[in-house]
Design a protein around this motif. Structure first.
Motif, mmCIF file in Angstrom:
data_model
loop_
_atom_site.group_PDB
_atom_site.id
_atom_site.type_symbol
_atom_site.label_atom_id
_atom_site.label_comp_id
_atom_site.label_asym_id
_atom_site.label_seq_id
_atom_site.Cartn_x
_atom_site.Cartn_y
_atom_site.Cartn_z
ATOM 1 N N LEU A 1 0.816 -1.212 0.000
ATOM 2 C CA LEU A 1 0.000 0.000 0.000
ATOM 3 C C LEU A 1 0.854 1.268 0.000
ATOM 4 N N ALA A 2 2.081 1.161 0.503
ATOM 5 C CA ALA A 2 2.985 2.312 0.541
ATOM 6 C C ALA A 2 3.723 2.501 -0.785
ATOM 7 N N GLY A 3 3.554 1.573 -1.717
ATOM 8 C CA GLY A 3 4.150 1.739 -3.033
ATOM 9 C C GLY A 3 5.333 0.847 -3.340
ATOM 10 N N ALA A 4 5.697 -0.050 -2.433
ATOM 11 C CA ALA A 4 6.769 -0.999 -2.731
ATOM 12 C C ALA A 4 6.244 -1.992 -3.763
ATOM 13 N N GLU A 5 7.123 -2.413 -4.666
ATOM 14 C CA GLU A 5 6.689 -3.302 -5.737
ATOM 15 C C GLU A 5 7.564 -4.537 -5.824
ATOM 16 N N SER A 6 6.904 -5.679 -5.868
ATOM 17 C CA SER A 6 7.564 -6.967 -6.017
ATOM 18 C C SER A 6 6.468 -7.988 -6.304
ATOM 19 N N GLU A 7 6.758 -8.924 -7.177
ATOM 20 C CA GLU A 7 5.764 -9.951 -7.500
ATOM 21 C C GLU A 7 5.355 -10.727 -6.253
ATOM 22 N N SER A 8 6.334 -11.125 -5.466
ATOM 23 C CA SER A 8 6.045 -11.911 -4.264
ATOM 24 C C SER A 8 5.391 -11.076 -3.174
ATOM 25 N N LEU A 9 5.655 -9.765 -3.176
ATOM 26 C CA LEU A 9 5.035 -8.886 -2.181
ATOM 27 C C LEU A 9 3.522 -8.871 -2.374
ATOM 28 N N ALA A 10 3.081 -8.788 -3.600
ATOM 29 C CA ALA A 10 1.639 -8.813 -3.872
ATOM 30 C C ALA A 10 1.032 -10.145 -3.443
ATOM 31 N N MET A 11 1.769 -11.224 -3.679
ATOM 32 C CA MET A 11 1.285 -12.545 -3.272
ATOM 33 C C MET A 11 1.219 -12.649 -1.752
ATOM 34 N N LEU A 12 2.257 -12.155 -1.060
ATOM 35 C CA LEU A 12 2.292 -12.185 0.406
ATOM 36 C C LEU A 12 1.137 -11.384 0.987
ATOM 37 N N ALA A 13 0.959 -10.172 0.474
ATOM 38 C CA ALA A 13 -0.083 -9.282 0.992
ATOM 39 C C ALA A 13 -1.484 -9.852 0.786
ATOM 40 N N GLY A 14 -1.654 -10.691 -0.229
ATOM 41 C CA GLY A 14 -2.967 -11.236 -0.536
ATOM 42 C C GLY A 14 -3.284 -12.576 0.099
ATOM 43 N N PHE B 1 7.846 -14.334 2.324
ATOM 44 C CA PHE B 1 8.557 -13.189 2.887
ATOM 45 C C PHE B 1 10.031 -13.233 2.486
ATOM 46 N N GLU B 2 10.629 -14.414 2.517
ATOM 47 C CA GLU B 2 12.024 -14.562 2.089
ATOM 48 C C GLU B 2 12.187 -14.171 0.622
ATOM 49 N N ARG B 3 11.229 -14.554 -0.208
ATOM 50 C CA ARG B 3 11.280 -14.184 -1.628
ATOM 51 C C ARG B 3 11.140 -12.685 -1.810
ATOM 52 N N VAL B 4 10.277 -12.066 -1.005
ATOM 53 C CA VAL B 4 10.107 -10.611 -1.052
ATOM 54 C C VAL B 4 11.432 -9.919 -0.735
ATOM 55 N N LEU B 5 12.079 -10.375 0.327
ATOM 56 C CA LEU B 5 13.354 -9.777 0.712
ATOM 57 C C LEU B 5 14.375 -9.898 -0.414
ATOM 58 N N TYR B 6 14.434 -11.067 -1.045
ATOM 59 C CA TYR B 6 15.371 -11.279 -2.145
ATOM 60 C C TYR B 6 15.047 -10.351 -3.319
ATOM 61 N N GLU B 7 13.774 -10.283 -3.697
ATOM 62 C CA GLU B 7 13.366 -9.472 -4.844
ATOM 63 C C GLU B 7 13.617 -7.985 -4.617
ATOM 64 N N LEU B 8 13.513 -7.539 -3.373
ATOM 65 C CA LEU B 8 13.727 -6.120 -3.059
ATOM 66 C C LEU B 8 15.172 -5.820 -2.670
#
Length: 111
Positions: free
Chosen positions: A37-50, A63-70
């Motif tokens: 919602l704050a504007g961070a973008e990552s494919e896995s972030l959208a999946m995590l948030a949903g 979450f580990e994938r999000v960290l890697y992607e960002l």
């Protein structure tokens, strides 16, 4: 919350987890939603948030994938001495920037 604040929170959690901290799946999902919602973008972030309640088992890995992607993943040195120094440097940095109370940072096991 701004994008930078959200990324900083993701980074903080990444470091705490790397040094043995535990975060429940629902907390990781919420942090992911806040970051999205704050504007961070990552494919896995959208999946995590949903993720829904029946999908919480996937949160830790996502979450580990999000960290890697960002680019926020944390590599803890393999040696015990080096790992303790890495933790000390991270805690000191948190205290200097004001995001960690020095009394808590000096004695993290007592907090």
């Amino acid at each position: 919350m701004t994008r930078d604040e959200a990324l900083k929170e993701l980074s903080r959690i990444a470091y705490e987890r790397a040094f043995g901290g535990y975060f429940a799946s629902d907390a990781l999902i919420q942090v992911g939603l806040d970051a999205l919602l704050a504007g961070a973008e990552s494919e896995s972030l959208a999946m995590l948030a949903g993720l829904g309640r029946n999908e919480e088992l996937e949160a830790q890995d996502l979450f580990e994938r999000v960290l890697y992607e960002l680019g926020l993943d944390v590599d803890v040195p393999a040696g015990a001495r080096a790992a303790r120094w890495a933790l000390a440097y991270w805690l000191a940095g948190q205290m200097v920037e004001g995001s960690l109370d020095p009394a808590v940072g000096a004695f993290p096991d007592l907090a």
